[in-house]
Motif scaffolding. Structure first.
Motif, short mmCIF file in Angstrom:
data_model
loop_
_atom_site.label_atom_id
_atom_site.label_comp_id
_atom_site.label_asym_id
_atom_site.label_seq_id
_atom_site.Cartn_x
_atom_site.Cartn_y
_atom_site.Cartn_z
N GLY A 151 -26.38 -0.41 -86.01
CA GLY A 151 -27.77 -0.12 -85.69
C GLY A 151 -28.33 1.11 -86.38
N LEU A 152 -27.53 1.81 -87.18
CA LEU A 152 -28.00 3.00 -87.87
C LEU A 152 -29.23 2.71 -88.72
N GLY A 153 -30.18 3.64 -88.72
CA GLY A 153 -31.33 3.54 -89.62
C GLY A 153 -32.41 2.60 -89.18
N PRO A 154 -33.23 2.10 -90.12
CA PRO A 154 -33.08 2.12 -91.58
C PRO A 154 -33.10 3.50 -92.23
N THR A 155 -33.94 4.43 -91.75
CA THR A 155 -33.88 5.80 -92.24
C THR A 155 -33.42 6.68 -91.08
N TYR A 156 -32.83 7.83 -91.42
CA TYR A 156 -32.25 8.66 -90.37
C TYR A 156 -31.99 10.07 -90.89
N VAL A 157 -31.59 10.95 -89.98
CA VAL A 157 -31.23 12.32 -90.30
C VAL A 157 -29.72 12.52 -90.17
N GLY A 158 -29.13 11.99 -89.11
CA GLY A 158 -27.69 12.09 -88.89
C GLY A 158 -27.16 10.77 -88.36
N PHE A 200 -23.44 19.85 -82.70
CA PHE A 200 -22.00 19.95 -82.86
C PHE A 200 -21.39 20.60 -81.62
N ARG A 201 -20.41 19.90 -81.02
CA ARG A 201 -19.77 20.34 -79.76
C ARG A 201 -20.79 20.56 -78.65
N GLY A 202 -21.91 19.87 -78.72
CA GLY A 202 -22.95 20.04 -77.72
C GLY A 202 -23.77 21.30 -77.90
N GLY A 203 -23.61 21.96 -79.06
CA GLY A 203 -24.23 23.25 -79.27
C GLY A 203 -25.52 23.21 -80.07
N ARG A 204 -25.80 24.32 -80.70
CA ARG A 204 -27.08 24.62 -81.32
C ARG A 204 -27.00 24.38 -82.84
N GLY A 205 -28.11 23.87 -83.41
CA GLY A 205 -28.19 23.67 -84.84
C GLY A 205 -28.52 24.95 -85.58
N ALA A 206 -28.52 24.85 -86.92
CA ALA A 206 -28.78 26.03 -87.76
C ALA A 206 -29.44 25.58 -89.06
N PRO A 207 -30.18 26.48 -89.71
CA PRO A 207 -30.75 26.14 -91.02
C PRO A 207 -29.65 26.03 -92.07
N THR A 244 -28.76 19.73 -92.13
CA THR A 244 -27.77 18.87 -91.45
C THR A 244 -27.92 18.89 -89.94
N SER A 245 -28.25 20.05 -89.35
CA SER A 245 -28.46 20.12 -87.90
C SER A 245 -29.85 20.65 -87.59
N MET A 246 -30.76 20.29 -88.47
CA MET A 246 -32.13 20.75 -88.39
C MET A 246 -33.02 19.64 -88.92
N LEU A 247 -34.27 19.58 -88.48
CA LEU A 247 -35.19 18.53 -88.94
C LEU A 247 -36.58 19.12 -89.12
N ILE A 263 -39.50 13.78 -91.20
CA ILE A 263 -38.87 13.44 -92.48
C ILE A 263 -37.45 12.95 -92.24
N GLN A 264 -37.14 11.77 -92.82
CA GLN A 264 -35.80 11.19 -92.74
C GLN A 264 -35.16 11.32 -94.12
N ASN A 265 -34.14 12.15 -94.22
CA ASN A 265 -33.56 12.44 -95.53
C ASN A 265 -32.42 11.52 -95.94
N LYS A 266 -32.10 10.54 -95.08
CA LYS A 266 -31.05 9.58 -95.41
C LYS A 266 -31.53 8.18 -95.09
N ALA A 267 -30.85 7.18 -95.67
CA ALA A 267 -31.22 5.79 -95.43
C ALA A 267 -30.01 4.90 -95.64
N ILE A 268 -30.04 3.73 -95.01
CA ILE A 268 -28.96 2.76 -95.19
C ILE A 268 -29.09 2.11 -96.57
N PRO A 269 -28.06 1.43 -97.06
CA PRO A 269 -28.15 0.78 -98.37
C PRO A 269 -29.34 -0.16 -98.46
N GLY A 270 -30.05 -0.09 -99.57
CA GLY A 270 -31.21 -0.94 -99.80
C GLY A 270 -32.52 -0.36 -99.32
N VAL A 271 -32.45 0.80 -98.67
CA VAL A 271 -33.65 1.46 -98.16
C VAL A 271 -33.74 2.84 -98.82
N THR A 272 -34.94 3.25 -99.17
CA THR A 272 -35.15 4.52 -99.86
C THR A 272 -35.29 5.68 -98.86
#
Length: 450
Positions: free
Chosen positions: A78-85, A93-100, A108-111, A134-143
């Motif tokens: 079910g991942l995507g079609p576009t996504y961040v993580g 990570f470990r239920g904690g806080r993201g960072a730039p 990676t832990s920021m959007l 903004i979605q910086n990743k995508a499944i194959p076949g999607v930009t």
């Protein structure tokens, strides 16, 4: 650790006497509190769970950790079609806080949220090409849509005693935008992931207790104008309490929004993939059935409500109690409200009737122009942010491997986070700047002890 429970002891350089230790402060989550403090403390089950409830919690934790795929195992597809993580833990990570990220590198832990103000300024619309994030990743076949990098410029300052400091002011650059530039009027809001602890307890704080703290017209003349953010849900205007701008009314909707916006997972509350019209490959790859069924979705909502609070082993330490007094003297507690008694919360008896110490009023406040993202979010303006809960903040390094704070992670530690405060918090920031070095250290030790 000191076992003293009195206010006796040396005053700080500014004359402040140590505050009283309040029995119960050492267990900030009430009966949910665990004595364990380690790198897994932000993803452990509340101490008062039944065996049956523990099983549901563990099922939710497994879903929190699972890496979603496309065309793989049925319960992970079910991942995507576009996504961040690919998972919740990608950002938390470990239920904690993201960072730039490092300069020039993808997040990676920021959007980055996007929006366009409506003509009347009363609401906001998604960017026509990229939607509301903004979605910086995508499944194959999607930009992939593109990505943002962040750089920081030094911003020097000094305390009243002449001690210098240096803050980092962020700037953001859109890169590799696949569908053309952002609309000229698009506003951006960079946001790091927030920690998972204590969310169910915050959900159980009574609305009337939050409303009692609100003072949008500054009736008492103290310069603090906390107010609720309100969100339309099925035609009804409801008060928000979760998210950086209190734009989510409950944890189920918060979870559904994160699933869709960050992983591209559709759920009972957010059943449609996010594919702006120009992104035809995204629309072609969008599924027609829910990516996560109601039972599994409910399990992760239970997990989100029932993460344990770690205890405070240094709550009665003399230096911590001095810092607590200085925190109050600087009126930091005007927004970072120390304590509540939780009320009933349907389906979650474990969090009811608990004396908790989250250090937040769950209200939004004008934090001044320097922290502003200029992006409205329902009734929250571009300078408004929800008072961040302080409990667990001193464990950020242990859990997340860094000490970055604030909505965009610009502060490298608690001290810098205080120094970035403006707007309604400017007087408290200036009170902190006026303290002696030893009193500043005591106040910071207190906040770290939370």
């Amino acid at each position: 650790m000191s076992s003293s429970t009195s206010s006796s002891g040396a005053a700080g350089a500014g004359g402040a006497m140590p505050a009283m230790f309040e029995p119960g402060e050492e267990r900030p989550g009430g009966d949910t509190t665990l004595d364990t403090r380690d790198e897994k403390s932000f993803s452990r089950p509340a101490a008062n769970l039944s065996l049956e409830r523990l099983g549901t919690f563990e099922a939710g934790l497994a879903l929190f950790d699972v890496a979603w795929t496309v065309g793989g195992e049925v319960d992970r597809d079910g991942l995507g079609p576009t996504y961040v993580g690919t998972s919740c833990r990608s950002c938390h990570f470990r239920g904690g806080r993201g960072a730039p990220p490092p300069p020039g590198q993808p997040m990676t832990s920021m959007l980055v949220r996007l929006s366009i103000p409506s003509e009347d300024g009363a609401t906001f619309l998604p960017d026509p090409r990229y939607g509301d994030q903004i979605q910086n990743k995508a499944i194959p076949g999607v930009t992939p849509e593109g990505w943002f990098s962040v750089d920081h410029a030094p911003k020097p300052g000094s305390y009243a005693d002449g001690t210098s400091y240096e803050l980092l002011e962020p700037t953001y650059t859109a890169r590799d935008l696949a569908f053309g530039p952002l609309a000229a009027e698009t506003r951006i809001s960079p946001r790091v992931a927030q920690p998972m602890i204590g969310l169910g307890l915050l959900a159980a704080v009574r609305d009337e207790d939050i409303e009692a703290l609100a003072d949008p017209g500054d009736a008492n003349g103290d310069g603090i104008r906390g107010r609720r953010n309100h969100v339309f849900i099925d035609g009804t205007l409801l008060p928000g309490r979760f998210g950086w701008k209190a734009n989510e009314v409950d944890l189920a909707r918060q979870t559904a929004g994160a699933f869709l916006g960050d992983i591209g997972i559709t759920s009972p509350l957010r059943p449609a993939d996010n594919c702006p019209p120009i992104q035809v490959d995204c629309a072609a790859a969008a599924g027609t059935t829910l990516d996560i069924d109601p039972a599994r979705f409910d399990a992760i909502v239970v997990f989100s409500h029932l993460v344990a609070m770690p205890h405070r082993p240094d709550a009665a330490d003399a230096e911590v109690l001095l810092g607590k007094a200085l925190f109050s003297q600087a009126r930091c507690n005007a927004c970072h409200t120390p304590s509540f008694v939780t009320g009933p919360l349907a389906g979650f008896p474990e969090v009811e009737g608990q004396r908790i110490y989250p250090y937040t009023d769950l209200l939004i406040h004008d934090m001044g122009p320097e922290l502003a993202d200029d992006r409205p979010d329902h009734e929250a303006g571009g300078r408004d942010f929800r008072t961040a809960p302080l409990w667990g903040v001193g464990m950020t390094s242990l859990i997340s491997g860094h000490t970055r704070l604030l909505h965009d992670g610009r502060a490298r530690n608690i001290e810098e986070a205080i120094l970035w405060h403006g707007g309604e918090a400017e007087a408290s920031r200036e009170a902190f700047r006026a303290l002696s070095a030893s009193d500043r250290a005591a106040l910071l030790q207190f906040v770290s002890s939370l």
